[in-house]
Design an enzyme around this catalytic site. Sequence first.
Site, PDB file in Angstrom:
ATOM      1  N   SER A  39       0.807  -1.226   0.000  1.00 15.71           N
ATOM      2  CA  SER A  39       0.000   0.000   0.000  1.00 15.71           C
ATOM      3  C   SER A  39       0.837   1.272   0.000  1.00 15.71           C
ATOM      4  CB  SER A  39      -0.928   0.011   1.218  1.00 15.71           C
ATOM      5  OG  SER A  39      -0.186  -0.187   2.409  1.00 15.71           O
ATOM      6  N   ASP A 328      -2.504   7.813   8.445  1.00 12.54           N
ATOM      7  CA  ASP A 328      -3.487   6.939   9.092  1.00 12.54           C
ATOM      8  C   ASP A 328      -2.756   5.934   9.982  1.00 12.54           C
ATOM      9  OD1 ASP A 328      -2.402   5.095   7.338  1.00 12.54           O
ATOM     10  OD2 ASP A 328      -4.176   4.932   6.063  1.00 12.54           O
ATOM     11  N   HIS A 331       0.237   4.490   7.270  1.00 15.51           N
ATOM     12  CA  HIS A 331       0.836   5.097   6.081  1.00 15.51           C
ATOM     13  C   HIS A 331       1.289   6.535   6.307  1.00 15.51           C
ATOM     14  CE1 HIS A 331      -2.096   2.014   4.676  1.00 15.51           C
ATOM     15  NE2 HIS A 331      -1.002   1.622   4.037  1.00 15.51           N
TER      16      HIS A 331
END
Length: 363
Positions: A39, A328, A331
């Site tokens: 991600s 978050d 990340h």
Amino acid sequence: MGHCNSVVSFFFFFISFLITMNHTQADKMVPAMFIFGDSLVDVGNNNHIKSLLKANFPHNGIDFTGHKATGRFTNGKNAADFIVEKLGLPILPPYLSLVSASNKSNSFFGGVNFASGGAGIMNYTKQFFDSLSLDEQIDYYSTVYGDLVEQLGAAGTQKLLSKSLFGIVIGSNDMLGYFGSSSSLRQKMTPQQLLDLMVSTLQGQLKRIFNLGARKFAFIGVGAIGCCPSQRNLNKTGECNEEANYWSHTFNERVKALLQRMKSENNDINYSLFDTYSMLLNFIQNPDAYGFTEVKAACCGLGNLRAEVACLPISKYCSIRSDHVFWDLYHPTEAAYRIFVDNVFDGSQPYAYPINVKQLAAI
């Protein structure tokens, strides 16, 4: 007279077009880039698979072009965007957005992004996160390789790929899956056994990419994952999970040895390894130097450290994102990504080893 003017206009248009084309080609440091990973570099592949792990909703993308969520797990651009920008390449599309396009083969000449949120080196990460594992990403790349051979021939494809960059950002989810609060893996193997398995598996994966034409590897190491808000939230003190950090650092050292070994076995291989771990600790220990004021809490989320509820449309988010290291639970913010990539691209040892990505591109 009008005909003459139109011919002259066309002539000047054609000349300016050629100049623009040459200028564009000259601006490119490499002909293409192919990105594999999780991600940290997913630009929307997870939008196209059945997965709960998506970022195609607010408040993700609040600072991206159009202020819309695209599937990037951050408030704006991520590492993949900044790297290709520095290389003079257009933003790479997610592979799964192209597979149904009729001109998909031509789309691959400049590269493509295979990364998937939740991906890991080991296929067991799929039981934690529905994602495209690194093995699956390489399967897709194998298909792209076949398409390129059809278009360019074997020699033409090898010429293109030998000059291209192959970016790999992987390993964090294998660690997070292991050090998670309810992981059953901890009963099955020690951290040392996990690392042995990760590195031996990664070696096979890198060799597979090499056998499909890759010669320049840009490997972004695992960060200090014990310091992300989700891990801090598991500690009553709010401090970093030092065990997770120790093994993250150890994994990076093992990857360094693996890349050195691969280079010694085949001199055609060149690589740059970035020490994300040390750079992230720098952000946390000396935030003022990088323009950060918040290094523990997430920008978007709810609860303690905004890390008890993920970044969802119901969550609150900070008004000044550039102050925060973390967007978050896991990340970085766009601001943090930008500084990371500045150092990936132009940094020196010990952060960029043995060379940086700019030097790698020039080989």
